[in-house]
Write an enzyme that holds these catalytic residues in place. Structure first.
Site, PDB file in Angstrom:
ATOM      1  N   GLU A  57       3.162 -27.180  -4.526  1.00 58.40           N
ATOM      2  CA  GLU A  57       2.311 -26.712  -3.417  1.00 58.40           C
ATOM      3  C   GLU A  57       0.990 -26.260  -4.023  1.00 58.40           C
ATOM      4  OE1 GLU A  57       4.027 -23.543  -0.952  1.00 58.40           O
ATOM      5  OE2 GLU A  57       2.012 -22.676  -0.760  1.00 58.40           O
ATOM      6  N   THR A  72      -1.263 -21.987   1.732  1.00 60.18           N
ATOM      7  CA  THR A  72      -2.238 -20.988   2.199  1.00 60.18           C
ATOM      8  C   THR A  72      -3.206 -21.612   3.214  1.00 60.18           C
ATOM      9  OG1 THR A  72      -2.098 -20.110  -0.081  1.00 60.18           O
ATOM     10  CG2 THR A  72      -3.562 -18.978   1.430  1.00 60.18           C
ATOM     11  N   LYS A  80       8.822 -21.050   5.999  1.00 63.06           N
ATOM     12  CA  LYS A  80       8.672 -20.245   4.780  1.00 63.06           C
ATOM     13  C   LYS A  80       9.019 -18.803   5.137  1.00 63.06           C
ATOM     14  CE  LYS A  80       4.806 -18.678   1.870  1.00 63.06           C
ATOM     15  NZ  LYS A  80       3.838 -19.186   0.873  1.00 63.06           N
ATOM     16  N   ARG A 137      -6.439 -21.490  -1.925  1.00 64.93           N
ATOM     17  CA  ARG A 137      -7.126 -20.260  -2.332  1.00 64.93           C
ATOM     18  C   ARG A 137      -8.304 -20.583  -3.251  1.00 64.93           C
ATOM     19  NH1 ARG A 137      -1.681 -16.755  -3.547  1.00 64.93           N
ATOM     20  NH2 ARG A 137      -0.555 -17.815  -1.895  1.00 64.93           N
TER      21      ARG A 137
HETATM   22  C1  3PG Z   1       2.747 -17.604  -2.029  1.00 68.45           C
HETATM   23  O1  3PG Z   1       1.636 -17.911  -1.708  1.00 68.45           O
HETATM   24  O2  3PG Z   1       3.717 -18.221  -1.612  1.00 68.45           O
HETATM   25  C2  3PG Z   1       2.924 -16.403  -2.889  1.00 68.45           C
HETATM   26  O3  3PG Z   1       1.704 -15.887  -3.277  1.00 68.45           O
HETATM   27  C3  3PG Z   1       3.765 -16.632  -4.074  1.00 68.45           C
HETATM   28  O4  3PG Z   1       4.184 -15.384  -4.460  1.00 68.45           O
HETATM   29  P1  3PG Z   1       4.587 -15.023  -5.961  1.00 68.45           P
HETATM   30  O5  3PG Z   1       3.298 -14.947  -6.738  1.00 68.45           O
HETATM   31  O6  3PG Z   1       5.264 -13.690  -5.830  1.00 68.45           O
HETATM   32  O7  3PG Z   1       5.490 -16.093  -6.490  1.00 68.45           O
END
Ligand code: 3PG
Length: 231
Positions: free
Chosen positions: A47, A75, A135, A51
């Site tokens: 994925e 995101t 999710k 960002r």
């Molecule tokens: C996401 O966008 O799914 C999270 O930021 C992932 O979270 P993590 O850094 O705790 O794995």
């Protein structure tokens, strides 16, 4: 507009992988080496988060040069980002929350989307659109495995990709749940490792993750020697 066959195909592909590496790239040139490193370790999906501005070109590069890797866009907060991600060739879209305008826009175009949920009300918004794969974010902060177990009563049809606070240590507990198709996380492709171009580190972490998925699944299913024969 319901999710249907595309969602089922995606659920099967994510279940095969077991772990969805969540990656933020600062430069599109990082995309192919990261993708190849994950694949070399035995993980067949990724994925790429929106960002950073590198995301669309990164997705295009992976689609063109590492076609056996399933690439999603993460995101996705706006309809404009969704359009950019779909135009870049993302096979699925992911969001941290449930934005009805974005979800409807993507589903209308036949692309599977995993909106983020962390309440029963959000789950019911997903169900109202025929979505059964979502999710669960931020998983650890919202109650983790205990929260998912509690949801299994009213929502036995729901399938989750828990993300947010998942580690190699706690991932096994999530993967042992019937409702979890895969876990997501950034631990395989941290910003430092990606910035330093430590591709072998990513391959090693991906191989560890793939082995962990196999162990979790073996532990969840009864092994043939444990099954009592009748008579
Ligand atoms: C996401 O966008 O799914 C999270 O930021 C992932 O979270 P993590 O850094 O705790 O794995």
């Amino acid at each position: 507009m319901s999710a249907g066959a595309a969602e089922m195909d995606l659920a099967a592909a994510l279940r095969d992988a077991g772990v969805v590496p969540v990656v933020t790239l600062t430069r599109p040139e990082q995309a192919v080496p990261v993708a190849e490193a994950l694949l070399a370790g035995g993980l067949a999906c990724v994925e790429i988060t929106f960002r950073s501005d590198a995301a669309p070109a990164a997705i295009e590069a992976i689609r063109a040069r590492v076609p056996s890797l399933l690439v999603g866009a993460g995101t996705i907060l706006t309809v404009a980002q969704a359009d950019t991600a779909m135009a870049a060739g993302a096979s699925f879209l992911v969001a941290p929350g449930f934005n009805p305008a974005v979800v409807d826009h993507v589903l209308d175009r036949g692309i599977p989307m995993l909106p983020g949920v962390c309440t029963p009300s959000e789950i019911e918004q997903a169900l109202a659109r025929g979505l059964e794969l979502v999710k669960f974010f931020p998983a650890a902060a919202m109650g983790g495995v205990a929260f998912l177990r509690a949801l299994a009563g009213p929502y036995p049809m729901l399938r989750y990709v828990p993300t947010g606070g998942i580690t190699p240590e706690n991932a096994v507990e999530y993967l042992a749940l019937r409702s979890v198709v895969a876990v997501g996380g950034t631990w395989l492709t941290t910003q430092d490792v990606v910035a330093a171009g430590e591709w072998a580190t990513i391959t090693g972490l991906a191989a560890d993750a793939a082995a962990m998925v196999r162990r979790a699944r073996d532990g969840a299913a009864p092994r043939p020697r444990d099954v009592r024969q009748p008579g």
